[in-house]
Design a protein around this motif. Structure first.
Motif, mmCIF file in Angstrom:
data_model
loop_
_atom_site.group_PDB
_atom_site.id
_atom_site.type_symbol
_atom_site.label_atom_id
_atom_site.label_comp_id
_atom_site.label_asym_id
_atom_site.label_seq_id
_atom_site.Cartn_x
_atom_site.Cartn_y
_atom_site.Cartn_z
ATOM 1 N N ILE A 430 -5.532 25.317 8.600
ATOM 2 C CA ILE A 430 -4.720 25.697 9.756
ATOM 3 C C ILE A 430 -5.536 26.647 10.625
ATOM 4 C CG2 ILE A 430 -2.565 26.718 10.549
ATOM 5 C CD1 ILE A 430 -2.149 24.215 8.921
ATOM 6 N N THR A 431 -5.879 26.202 11.835
ATOM 7 C CA THR A 431 -6.617 27.053 12.772
ATOM 8 C C THR A 431 -6.052 26.847 14.175
ATOM 9 O OG1 THR A 431 -8.314 25.439 13.447
ATOM 10 C CG2 THR A 431 -8.688 26.652 11.388
ATOM 11 N N SER A 432 -6.574 27.592 15.129
ATOM 12 C CA SER A 432 -6.135 27.425 16.514
ATOM 13 C C SER A 432 -6.512 26.066 17.062
ATOM 14 C CB SER A 432 -6.748 28.517 17.400
ATOM 15 O OG SER A 432 -8.164 28.453 17.346
ATOM 16 N N GLU A 433 -7.459 25.381 16.396
ATOM 17 C CA GLU A 433 -7.900 24.060 16.841
ATOM 18 C C GLU A 433 -7.296 22.934 16.002
ATOM 19 O OE1 GLU A 433 -12.140 23.969 17.039
ATOM 20 O OE2 GLU A 433 -12.286 25.902 18.080
ATOM 21 N N SER A 434 -6.342 23.277 15.139
ATOM 22 C CA SER A 434 -5.722 22.254 14.289
ATOM 23 C C SER A 434 -5.007 21.210 15.131
ATOM 24 C CB SER A 434 -4.722 22.890 13.316
ATOM 25 O OG SER A 434 -5.368 23.763 12.421
ATOM 26 N N PRO A 435 -5.034 19.944 14.687
ATOM 27 C CA PRO A 435 -4.313 18.897 15.419
ATOM 28 C C PRO A 435 -2.816 19.021 15.247
ATOM 29 C CG PRO A 435 -5.276 18.025 13.398
ATOM 30 C CD PRO A 435 -5.779 19.429 13.538
ATOM 31 N N SER A 436 -2.099 17.996 15.634
ATOM 32 C CA SER A 436 -0.637 18.058 15.676
ATOM 33 C C SER A 436 0.005 18.200 14.299
ATOM 34 C CB SER A 436 -0.085 16.804 16.362
ATOM 35 O OG SER A 436 -0.526 15.634 15.683
ATOM 36 N N GLY A 437 -0.733 17.975 13.215
ATOM 37 C CA GLY A 437 -0.153 18.053 11.877
ATOM 38 C C GLY A 437 -0.035 19.458 11.328
ATOM 39 N N ARG A 438 -0.293 20.457 12.153
ATOM 40 C CA ARG A 438 -0.286 21.847 11.696
ATOM 41 C C ARG A 438 1.070 22.248 11.096
ATOM 42 N NH1 ARG A 438 -2.018 26.802 15.704
ATOM 43 N NH2 ARG A 438 -0.585 28.388 14.955
ATOM 44 N N ALA A 439 2.154 21.963 11.802
ATOM 45 C CA ALA A 439 3.482 22.344 11.325
ATOM 46 C C ALA A 439 3.828 21.611 10.031
ATOM 47 C CB ALA A 439 4.533 22.057 12.400
ATOM 48 N N GLU A 440 3.432 20.331 9.949
ATOM 49 C CA GLU A 440 3.718 19.545 8.750
ATOM 50 C C GLU A 440 2.983 20.109 7.529
ATOM 51 O OE1 GLU A 440 3.009 18.410 11.673
ATOM 52 O OE2 GLU A 440 4.675 17.100 12.246
ATOM 53 N N SER A 441 1.722 20.540 7.722
ATOM 54 C CA SER A 441 0.956 21.103 6.613
ATOM 55 C C SER A 441 1.592 22.395 6.111
ATOM 56 C CB SER A 441 -0.490 21.361 7.043
ATOM 57 O OG SER A 441 -1.162 20.160 7.337
ATOM 58 N N ILE A 442 2.027 23.240 7.031
ATOM 59 C CA ILE A 442 2.674 24.495 6.638
ATOM 60 C C ILE A 442 3.976 24.216 5.899
ATOM 61 C CG2 ILE A 442 3.805 26.570 7.525
ATOM 62 C CD1 ILE A 442 1.723 26.667 9.734
ATOM 63 N N ALA A 443 4.760 23.251 6.406
ATOM 64 C CA ALA A 443 6.029 22.902 5.753
ATOM 65 C C ALA A 443 5.787 22.369 4.346
ATOM 66 C CB ALA A 443 6.781 21.878 6.596
ATOM 67 N N GLU A 444 4.754 21.536 4.177
ATOM 68 C CA GLU A 444 4.450 20.987 2.857
ATOM 69 C C GLU A 444 3.976 22.084 1.902
ATOM 70 O OE1 GLU A 444 1.936 17.250 0.869
ATOM 71 O OE2 GLU A 444 1.949 17.568 3.052
ATOM 72 N N PHE A 445 3.220 23.048 2.433
ATOM 73 C CA PHE A 445 2.767 24.175 1.616
ATOM 74 C C PHE A 445 3.960 24.979 1.102
ATOM 75 C CE2 PHE A 445 1.415 28.675 1.358
ATOM 76 C CZ PHE A 445 0.373 28.566 0.439
ATOM 77 N N LYS A 446 5.009 25.105 1.914
ATOM 78 C CA LYS A 446 6.177 25.895 1.546
ATOM 79 C C LYS A 446 7.157 25.150 0.640
ATOM 80 C CE LYS A 446 6.265 28.768 5.741
ATOM 81 N NZ LYS A 446 7.099 29.194 6.901
ATOM 82 N N GLU A 447 6.991 23.841 0.478
ATOM 83 C CA GLU A 447 7.930 23.051 -0.322
ATOM 84 C C GLU A 447 8.037 23.591 -1.744
ATOM 85 O OE1 GLU A 447 6.632 19.039 -0.192
ATOM 86 O OE2 GLU A 447 7.531 18.614 1.773
ATOM 87 N N ASP A 448 9.205 23.405 -2.334
ATOM 88 C CA ASP A 448 9.470 23.900 -3.678
ATOM 89 C C ASP A 448 9.008 22.870 -4.704
ATOM 90 O OD1 ASP A 448 10.308 25.366 -5.807
ATOM 91 O OD2 ASP A 448 12.429 24.895 -5.591
ATOM 92 N N SER A 449 7.709 22.800 -4.936
ATOM 93 C CA SER A 449 7.150 21.894 -5.929
ATOM 94 C C SER A 449 6.237 22.688 -6.859
ATOM 95 C CB SER A 449 6.352 20.771 -5.258
ATOM 96 O OG SER A 449 5.156 21.268 -4.692
#
Length: 536
Positions: A430-449
């Motif tokens: 996740i950086t300032s140059e991340s593509p559109s999947g930035r929010a999805e990556s953060i959401a997946e990181f937060k998932e309860d798994s």
């Protein structure tokens, strides 16, 4: 033709499709990854098929790999005649038209990238009337309000990361609006993440405690609003947008200043930066009832520049509300003991990386007390240092389910995530140059798994990022700023009483000749000599 089949024809040419310098670093980290089959996996992580086809330089290389018959089929679909030199024709194609890009992507079985449509909530919403405070937060609230009610109506709220500064301050905001038939609050923050966090927190607070419908005005990024019409409620404003607007049209801020607003400055150690100070001074007319509240876990500008810290203290009338708990020498120790913060273990990772600063870089360090990007990029390109970071990241993933890694550059963040992913770990960058999947990556990181996950980043997750399950931080970005270091450490210190962990682990990469920090417990009192504390 399948895209993977085309890349298989590249064989040794795969290295030419990698980002500059990436192949050398990947090989140094793990020689096995240099084999074409493994290097292909790293390549597709760093540059997915759509990216390779979009970029003119890599697209040209790929088109030259096509077998003659396949090249003719593609050229024919694009409108070539049989007499045309097929490869020359493909080389001349710019693929600017949507139809041409669709043919190209369809030929390789790759989905055509769609422009992301941002669905923004309304810039102006009506918030109609549970939001409790811990005892230490309630005491801080009362002392802050007492100071704001008296001349010169300024104070700074100093609470450690994870102790609830935003919630405490939002109660100040709510009470300010409740005590008036009409009142205006301006909440200033430097990032869009912090702005959205403040907007969401106000919504929760006012629904629980509000006495009338009031407007919540978003004023950052793509959001627009006419501040001259705001006579009640809260404006959450991004500093970047405010600076830009103030330079071209100061009427909006003049109109707000006429309302005698309560101004809240998040991350208040930035308040005396000239451009930000101009905005605050514009909003706070002298000899009025306007008020200023600063929020910070680190109420200083630097680590060892008392003059800059003194200027910050004077800007807030040297009045700082800080936590003082009977029986504890330090409020951080109290918050750890009561489970609001996790019990941290700090480990220094000594490296052999050799970095020397030229005269210009030394001058910039003296002026800004922060390392220039050129120094960070040289450290990020050091193979042995990067190998050491990968090793410790993999060790943390054996002990923790959620790890956050602070890289030394955008490129290093991307590379570390790609390598760790290729080595069978869940990893994202996740950086300032991340593509559109930035929010999805953060959401997946937060998932309860139960899967262990690591989120690499550079420059965007130090504030406004809330993932309570994060129990480890690997700080591979050197910094001379105790403020920045404290913010990075704070991402992993959420305690069980606040939905986090009992213990956390902080690994800090320390380079020769560059000072490093190894604890934030003592950091809380670093600036006490320039403030007059109001202990609560």
């Amino acid at each position: 033709m399948r895209f993977e089949d085309l890349l298989a024809r590249a064989d040794s040419g795969l290295a030419d499709l990698m980002p500059p310098g990436a192949t050398k670093l990947v090989t140094a980290i793990d020689p096995q990854l240099a084999y074409p089959k493994n290097l292909l996996r790293v390549l597709l992580r760093l540059r997915p098929p759509a990216v390779l086809l979009e970029a003119p330089e890599t697209r040209a290389q790929l088109l030259m790999l096509l077998p003659v018959n396949e090249a003719r089929v593609l050229a024919s679909r694009l409108g070539s005649t049989s007499s045309t030199d097929t490869y020359a024709y493909l080389a001349r194609m710019q693929f600017r038209r949507t139809a041409e890009r669709a043919i190209l992507f369809d030929f390789f079985g790759v989905g055509l990238p769609e422009e992301e449509e941002r669905s923004l909530p309304p810039a102006l919403v009506e918030i109609s009337p549970t939001f409790g405070l811990f005892p230490h937060q309630a005491r801080a609230l009362r002392h802050v309000e007492r100071l704001l009610d008296s001349e010169p109506h300024r104070a700074l709220l100093h609470m450690p990361t994870g102790s609830g500064k935003t919630r405490t301050a939002m109660n100040v905001v709510v009470n300010h609006l409740r005590c008036r038939e009409r009142g205006v609050v301006v909440w200033l923050a430097h990032s869009e993440e912090l702005c959205e966090q403040a907007a969401e927190e106000f919504s929760k607070a006012w629904r629980a405690l509000g006495t009338r419908p009031v407007p919540l005005v978003r004023y950052w990024g793509a959001y627009e609003a006419d501040l001259r019409t705001v006579e009640d409620g809260i404006v959450v404003a991004g500093l970047k947008k405010s600076v830009s607007r103030l330079r071209t049209d100061d009427h909006q801020f003049r109109a707000v200043s006429a309302r005698n607003p309560l101004v809240v400055m998040d991350e208040a150690h930035q308040a005396i930066a000239p451009t930000y100070q101009t905005i605050i001074n514009q909003l706070l007319r002298p000899l009025t009832d306007a008020r200023l509240l600063g929020l910070s876990a680190t109420p200083g500008r630097t680590w060892n520049d008392p003059e800059a810290d003194r200027q910050l203290s004077e800007f807030f009338a040297s009045r700082k509300v800080t936590l003082s708990i009977e029986g504890f020498d330090n409020p951080v120790a109290y918050l750890i003991d009561r489970g609001y913060l996790a019990q941290p273990t700090f480990t220094r990772i000594e490296t052999a990386a050799s970095v020397s600063l030229n005269e210009e870089e030394q001058r910039r360090v003296q002026d800004t007390f922060e390392l220039p990007n050129s120094v960070l990029e040289r450290l990020a390109a050091d193979e042995q240092r990067t190998l050491l970071v990968v090793h410790h990241a993999e060790q943390l993933l054996k002990r923790h389910q959620r790890v956050i890694l602070f890289a030394a550059s955008v490129q290093q963040s991307d590379l570390l995530a790609a390598v760790l992913s290729a080595r069978s770990h869940w990893a994202a960058s996740i950086t300032s140059e991340s593509p559109s999947g930035r929010a999805e990556s953060i959401a997946e990181f937060k998932e309860d798994s139960q899967e262990a996950k690591i989120l690499c980043n550079y420059g965007v997750l130090t504030t406004g990022f809330d993932a309570p399950r994060t129990s480890a931080a690997l700080i591979a970005r050197p910094t001379l700023s105790l403020v920045l270091y404290s913010q990075m450490v704070g991402r992993a210190m959420r305690g069980p009483a606040a939905g986090g962990n009992e213990n956390c682990e902080i690994l800090t990469v320390v380079d020769p000749r560059l000072p490093g920090f190894d604890s934030v417990v003592n950091a809380f009192t670093n600036w006490e000599d320039v403030w007059r504390n109001i202990n609560v």
